[in-house]
Design an enzyme around this catalytic site. Structure first.
Site, PDB file in Angstrom:
ATOM      1  N   SER A 244       0.830  -1.202   0.000  1.00 49.46           N
ATOM      2  CA  SER A 244       0.000   0.000   0.000  1.00 49.46           C
ATOM      3  C   SER A 244       0.863   1.250   0.000  1.00 49.46           C
ATOM      4  O   SER A 244       2.014   1.231   0.463  1.00 49.46           O
ATOM      5  CB  SER A 244      -0.892   0.021   1.248  1.00 49.46           C
ATOM      6  OG  SER A 244      -1.582   1.249   1.395  1.00 49.46           O
TER       7      SER A 244
ATOM      8  N   TYR B 127      -2.006  -0.943  10.493  1.00 54.19           N
ATOM      9  CA  TYR B 127      -2.141  -1.333   9.081  1.00 54.19           C
ATOM     10  C   TYR B 127      -0.915  -0.891   8.286  1.00 54.19           C
ATOM     11  O   TYR B 127      -0.323  -1.681   7.534  1.00 54.19           O
ATOM     12  CB  TYR B 127      -3.408  -0.703   8.508  1.00 54.19           C
ATOM     13  CG  TYR B 127      -3.600  -0.905   7.020  1.00 54.19           C
ATOM     14  CD1 TYR B 127      -4.174  -2.067   6.530  1.00 54.19           C
ATOM     15  CD2 TYR B 127      -3.232   0.091   6.107  1.00 54.19           C
ATOM     16  CE1 TYR B 127      -4.371  -2.242   5.166  1.00 54.19           C
ATOM     17  CE2 TYR B 127      -3.419  -0.076   4.749  1.00 54.19           C
ATOM     18  CZ  TYR B 127      -3.991  -1.248   4.285  1.00 54.19           C
ATOM     19  OH  TYR B 127      -4.177  -1.428   2.929  1.00 54.19           O
TER      20      TYR B 127
END
Length: 305
Positions: free
Chosen positions: A197, A210
């Site tokens: 990401s 995350y």
């Protein structure tokens, strides 16, 4: 899957302006319980049912896509099938409705589709699901480690041990386990593709757990790519930016932030899941034979190292 203002029937091969290919959506504040369903999102996301056209680049291949019931995983599964691959997907039992829809699309494409429900935080499932996929597909030569957990928390004091552990179990520990299990099946020429990401490079203060798993995925990808290169197994990653998936309305973003989701990118809008699919297809296909340990950024122009 129904088309609405967030979907398009313009295929990915047609010349078009990327700024206006999709509207700059302003999702209304909304909330779903985890893990979220694509069928309950407003607006619907484009996973490529009407917009992805294949060219035979993965004919005869056998792929396992974790988290393939919705969002990026669903788009990748559909693109792989349109490119000629047979595809197995993993998903949580709560996502059965979305998984059935993806399987329908895969079957209508004319490919073998295998649905494998289960929880990737279960150590045994990580091993067994790979074996089951290889058995039912008649082999395995593509593994896409895509399943993820993302929950926004406003402060470290409110980030529970349980959430930290579940995020790490889902996002990175499962990748170790599924990749290890896959090595029994992957022949030379195979590929492993991990979903990281932009958060690995630009961590949001709301996504500390995350974002840190995504940085770990980057490191895992590079290390494993070196370990497996001489075996003819290529390992690479794709780093999405803000993509409209069920992760976002199911606590991935604060509900009040959803109307502006993706607007801060240089392209001015959130991405749709199907816009990620060509990167995975490229990394899975033989045309990327000299691409090893790389990360392809698909983020609407957000700066990354």
């Amino acid at each position: 899957m129904p088309a609405d203002e967030a979907t398009t029937r313009t295929n990915q091969l047609q010349f078009q302006n990327p700024v206006t290919r999709y509207p700059s959506i302003e999702p209304p504040p909304q909330h779903q319980d985890e893990p979220g369903l694509a069928s309950e999102m407003a607006p619907q996301a484009d996973i490529g049912e009407f917009s992805y056209t294949g060219t035979g680049r993965l004919t005869g291949r056998k792929a396992l896509v974790t988290g393939g019931d919705s969002g990026i995983g669903a788009a990748v599964a559909i693109a792989f099938a349109r490119e000629g691959a047979d595809v197995a997907i993993t998903y949580l039992s709560e996502e059965e409705q979305d998984a059935r829809e993806v399987v329908r699309i895969l079957v209508e494409t004319g490919r073998n589709a295998v649905a494998l429900p289960g929880d990737l935080t279960d150590v045994a499932f990580c091993r067994e699901v790979v074996d089951h996929a290889a058995e039912q597909l008649g082999g395995l030569d593509i593994l896409v480690n895509n399943a993820g957990k993302q929950v926004a928390v406003d402060s470290l004091e409110n980030l529970t041990d349980s959430q930290i552990e579940q995020t790490y179990q889902t996002n990175i520990l499962a990748m170790f386990r599924t990749s290890r299990a896959a090595l029994t099946h992957l022949p030379p020429g195979s590929t492993i593709i991990n979903t990281t990401s932009v958060e690995a490079y630009q961590p949001s203060p709301l996504l500390v757990d995350y974002a840190s798993t995504k940085a770990a995925i980057n490191n895992f990808t590079k290390g494993l790519s070196h370990q497996l290169a001489d075996k003819g197994i290529r390992v690479n990653a794709v780093a999405p930016g803000p993509i409209w998936t069920p992760l976002q309305p199911s606590s991935g973003q604060p509900p009040e932030a959803l109307p502006e989701f993706g607007h801060s990118t240089p392209i001015g809008r959130a991405g749709q899941p199907t816009e990620l699919a060509p990167a995975y297809v490229f990394l899975a296909s033989p045309e990327s034979s000299y691409v090893i340990g790389a990360t392809i950024h698909v983020n609407g122009g957000m700066p990354t190292p």
